[in-house]
Write a protein that holds these residues in place. Structure first.
Motif, short mmCIF file in Angstrom:
data_model
loop_
_atom_site.label_atom_id
_atom_site.label_comp_id
_atom_site.label_asym_id
_atom_site.label_seq_id
_atom_site.Cartn_x
_atom_site.Cartn_y
_atom_site.Cartn_z
N SER A 289 58.12 25.17 57.00
CA SER A 289 58.70 25.14 55.65
C SER A 289 58.03 26.18 54.77
O SER A 289 58.70 26.87 54.00
CB SER A 289 58.52 23.77 55.02
N LEU A 291 56.80 28.92 55.75
CA LEU A 291 57.37 30.21 56.19
C LEU A 291 58.69 30.47 55.48
O LEU A 291 58.90 31.55 54.91
CB LEU A 291 57.60 30.20 57.70
N ALA A 292 59.59 29.44 55.50
CA ALA A 292 60.90 29.63 54.90
C ALA A 292 60.75 29.92 53.40
O ALA A 292 61.39 30.84 52.87
CB ALA A 292 61.76 28.40 55.12
N LEU A 295 59.42 33.43 52.76
CA LEU A 295 60.39 34.48 53.05
C LEU A 295 61.49 34.55 52.01
O LEU A 295 62.01 35.63 51.71
CB LEU A 295 61.02 34.24 54.42
N ILE A 296 61.84 33.38 51.46
CA ILE A 296 62.92 33.39 50.49
C ILE A 296 62.48 34.07 49.19
O ILE A 296 63.21 34.85 48.60
CB ILE A 296 63.42 31.95 50.24
N PRO B 207 69.51 28.73 51.64
CA PRO B 207 68.30 29.46 51.28
C PRO B 207 68.01 30.68 52.15
O PRO B 207 67.39 31.62 51.69
CB PRO B 207 67.20 28.42 51.44
N VAL B 208 68.45 30.66 53.42
CA VAL B 208 67.96 31.70 54.32
C VAL B 208 68.87 32.92 54.42
O VAL B 208 68.48 33.93 54.98
CB VAL B 208 67.72 31.16 55.74
N ARG B 210 69.73 35.10 52.49
CA ARG B 210 69.33 36.33 51.82
C ARG B 210 68.49 37.20 52.75
O ARG B 210 68.26 38.36 52.48
CB ARG B 210 68.54 36.01 50.56
N LEU B 211 68.01 36.56 53.82
CA LEU B 211 67.11 37.29 54.72
C LEU B 211 67.90 38.20 55.63
O LEU B 211 69.08 38.00 55.88
CB LEU B 211 66.33 36.28 55.57
N TYR B 215 64.13 38.34 60.42
CA TYR B 215 63.60 37.27 59.58
C TYR B 215 64.53 36.07 59.63
O TYR B 215 64.10 34.93 59.73
CB TYR B 215 63.47 37.74 58.13
N VAL B 219 63.59 32.28 60.96
CA VAL B 219 63.74 31.11 60.10
C VAL B 219 64.73 30.11 60.71
O VAL B 219 64.51 28.89 60.67
CB VAL B 219 64.16 31.52 58.67
N PHE B 223 64.04 26.29 61.67
CA PHE B 223 64.86 25.15 61.27
C PHE B 223 65.27 24.32 62.47
O PHE B 223 65.28 23.09 62.41
CB PHE B 223 66.10 25.62 60.49
N ILE B 226 62.40 22.25 63.24
CA ILE B 226 62.18 21.19 62.24
C ILE B 226 63.13 20.02 62.51
O ILE B 226 62.71 18.87 62.52
CB ILE B 226 62.40 21.75 60.81
#
Lengths: 311, 448
Positions: A289, A291-292, A295-296, B207-208, B210-211, B215, B219, B223, B226
């Motif tokens: 988390s 990391l996320a 990065l954001i 959220p992700v 934009r990467l 990257y 991510v 996830f 997770i």
């Protein structure tokens, strides 16, 4: 406070191991822009070679301290050498033929290599967890306080000192290698512009090979540390450690060497503190988390250079 | 002439010797010295015979390759290279492949060669075809590298399992609905599982997205992990490592596949056979996979599909033309996730038991490998790759412990042999004047 100090020591130890692996990721990413997925498994192979070397040398905890250190140095050199051969071979077989291909291709071969290495070690060495009797024992008690649960002592074990000191020495040597030697110079040149470097007489293929060799050797050091610190390894340790180390590299800013070390330490600390204060089960969730989130809000990591978009 | 031949032999011998030394360094310690756990600690058992064999194979193999192929005046593989074109395009032939394959798939369960084992295997292959097509929307069309696709597969499977084993019985018990709902559980849950997975796609994607590129890959991988860790540890809700068992089997639109009164065989005046359920599974997954394919093909003709492909080719150009990149990425993510969710609930109902073990990173890697090996963006390529990878995987069932090793090496080998995938060119969906086939090197650079 004492509990905090203890967790800090444990976190730094774990972080050093992650940092050493993360350097391999960040170097490879910096120079050829790919995620070397098999790097975590090179770390695992390094740990296994160290285990084999230790068993072959057959030393036990009762041997004199001077002899142990000498023998461990030998084990370290052996596992670095052999892991370096693995790193070189993986690059040669799976990545070099795909250089200049589109970007997903080496990622797929890297994942394939990772699966192959894991299962190769599982077949050759057995699927069971390999325990190792502690070689370096003892340590120092920093503070002792009475709590309602009894005596709480902050321990700094010899093995933790060894890990942190070795990491610091290696990092210094490594920074010198990058900053002062001709290999480091060609490496930095290739990182900036591979074509231009080739035009100026840098042997690009050789430099990339050496990058893999150096990265694998550092991963092998981490493997030995992991083996000594935890005392058990199996063929699967590479995946989790690899993902964490890559997370560390990204967190610190991929391509940046001090960033990789910093990221490694941070991931180690986050993981340890989370396990210490919250739940052990969700420590990986915490690390990912973070990391996320980083990065954001900071897409180039903590120490990375922001990417310039060229049209 | 003689001198060069001699040089060639010497050079080949030298090269092979170096390879043999490297092979010895690679396999010597790991294969040659096996650590065995013994009462007093670890011990080593020597297996140098095996190492000798491996090194000898490497030496001789390399020598033969050197002499006959790499350094030879007339390589013996000369004739072969004509047979295997470097770039495969199905071309006009492609028009026939898809209908023939479809027809074959439709009659497949009734062919005489088809037995229970083969049918089970083809259900598995079709599941991967469907997952591959679902992921193809994200990776192949929109060019977003997703290493955590298995998370949506897991969401779909757990949605179905939890709804049908916990939520529906609760509703029945409380008297809100009749007990008959249990016969329809699968058909009600299937769309729900897809919708839930799509929501998760949006939640994780928001959220992700934009990467960029790698990257995004890492991510999404995080996830995926997770989701698996949460499933593993949320014991009271998901059953943790024990998983969920006794998941209801699907019914033939309300008619259960059971022996006796009111069952499928009884209703249609057939003899009861356990094969009926498997044939039903086969057609179910075939229908779901074809639905995925159809939706993808139709979407590609809609503005949103065009936007995906444009996004894959050049994100900056897209933005300057006023395409909302975030929404475009999110729809790709959500629709890909939805099909993952459908496949997940099919998986749950077929297995009858699920646990977090089925949703590890390896699954994501296998699905991604199928998409990339098939040739990014190629629908028929996914089918071929799924048959090769999953079917090939089954051939080595006897060599149980070597399966994954061979699988990994196969991934490396196919990729090095065909970096562009098996079907490496396709037609763009839209062109200005003529429709030219474009090579896969211009397709999907994986840059988010």
């Amino acid at each position: 406070m004492e509990y905090f100090l203890q967790q800090l020591i444990n976190g730094l130890t774990l972080g050093s191991i992650y940092g050493l692996i993360a350097i391999g990721y960040t170097m490879v990413y910096g120079i050829i822009g790919m995620i070397n997925f098999a790097h975590g498994d090179i770390f695992m192979v390094g740990a296994f070679i160290a285990l084999i070397a230790i068993t072959a040398l057959g030393f036990v905890a009762s041997t004199g301290i001077g002899l142990i250190i000498l023998a461990l140095m030998l084990v370290l050199v052996i596992s670095m050498l052999f892991a370096a051969v693995y790193g070189w071979t993986v690059e040669r077989l799976a990545y070099r033929p795909l250089r200049g291909s589109f970007r997903l291709a080496p990622l797929i071969t890297a994942i394939g290599m990772s699966i192959a290495l894991q299962n190769y070690v599982q077949i050759a060495q057995g699927a069971r967890v390999k325990p190792l009797q502690p070689i370096i024992t003892g340590g120092y008690t920093i503070t002792e306080t009475m709590t309602e649960n009894g005596l709480f002592a902050v321990q700094l074990s010899n093995i933790q000192i060894l890990i942190i000191v070795t990491t610091v020495i290696l990092m210094t040597l490594f920074s010198l290698l990058i900053a002062k030697t001709s290999l480091g110079r060609s490496q930095r040149a290739c990182e900036q512009d591979r074509k231009m470097a080739a035009l100026l007489g840098v042997n690009v293929d050789r430099t990339i090979s050496l990058t893999f060799v150096v990265g694998a050797a550092l991963a092998a050091v981490a493997g030995l540390m992991f083996l000594l610190y935890y005392g058990v390894i199996d063929f699967y340790i590479g995946f989790v450690a690899g993902v964490k180390a890559f997370t560390a590299a990204v967190l610190g800013g991929i391509g940046s060497l001090p960033g990789a070390m910093l990221g490694g330490l941070l991931i180690g600390l986050i993981e340890t503190f989370w396990s210490g204060y919250f739940t052990v089960e969700y420590k990986d969730v915490a690390a990912f988390s973070i990391l996320a989130i980083v990065l954001i809000f900071m897409p180039s990591g903590l120490l990375g250079k922001p990417e310039v978009e060229k049209v | 002439m003689a001198a060069t031949t001699e040089n060639r032999v010497i050079a080949s011998l030298k090269d092979s010797l170096i390879s043999a030394v490297i092979a010895f360094a690679l396999f010597g310690p790991i294969v040659g010295l096996k650590t065995e756990t013994e009462p007093g600690g670890l011990a080593l058992s020597a297996h140098f015979g095996t190492v000798g064999v491996i090194v000898a194979i490497v030496f001789v193999g390399r020598l033969l390759l050197n002499l006959l192929v790499w350094k030879a005046d007339r390589p013996i593989t000369r004739g072969l290279s004509g047979l295997i074109p470097a770039q495969t395009s199905l071309g006009g032939f492609g028009k026939f492949v898809a209908p023939v394959a479809l027809l074959f798939a439709l009659i497949f369960p009734f062919l005489p060669i088809t037995d229970r084992y083969i049918l089970d295997l083809s259900v598995l292959v079709l599941t991967y075809v469907m997952l591959g097509w679902g992921l193809n929307i994200v990776v192949g069309l929109a060019g977003l590298l997703d290493l955590g696709y298995v998370a949506f597969y897991a969401v779909g499977a757990y949605s179905y399992a939890l709804l049908s084993t916990k939520f529906f019985p609760m509703l029945v018990e409380m008297g809100y609905v009749g007990g008959g709902i249990m016969d329809w559980a699968f058909w009600i849950c299937l769309p729900l599982a897809g919708i839930l997975a799509a929501f998760w796609g949006i939640i994780l994607g928001f959220p992700v997205l934009r990467l960029r590129g790698d990257y995004l890959a890492i991510v999404t991988l995080a996830f995926g992990e997770i989701v698996r860790i949460v499933l593993l540890n949320w014991y009271w809700f998901t059953g943790g490592p024990d998983g969920i068992s006794r998941i209801p089997r699907p019914s033939f639109f309300g008619i259960p596949f059971s022996r006796g009164e009111g069952g499928f065989a009884d209703t249609f005046n057939l003899d009861y056979s356990s094969m009926q359920r498997i044939v039903f599974f086969y057609y179910l997954i075939l229908a779901l996979a074809l639905l995925t394919n159809l939706v993808t093909l139709r979407l590609r003709r809609l503005p949103i599909g065009r936007a995906w492909e444009a996004l894959r080719e050049d994100e900056i150009a897209c933005r300057s033309l006023g395409i909302n990149t975030t929404n475009t990425k999110l729809t790709a993510f959500a629709i890909g996730a939805m099909f993952g969710g459908f496949a997940g609930s099919f998986f749950a109902t077929r297995q009858g038991f699920i646990s977090p073990e089925s949703f590890t990173f390896i699954e994501s890697a296998v699905i991604l490998a199928i998409v990339v090996l098939g040739g990014l963006g190629s629908q028929i390529g996914v089918v071929i790759a799924a048959v090769v990878m999953i079917g090939g995987f089954e051939i080595f069932r006897q060599a149980e412990e070597f399966r994954m090793l061979i699988f990994g090496l196969l991934m490396v080998f196919i990729m090095v042999w065909r970096p562009r995938g098996l079907i490496s060119s396709r037609k763009p969906s839209i062109g200005l004047h003529s429709r030219k086939a474009i090579g896969a090197e211009n397709v999907a650079q994986g840059q988010g």
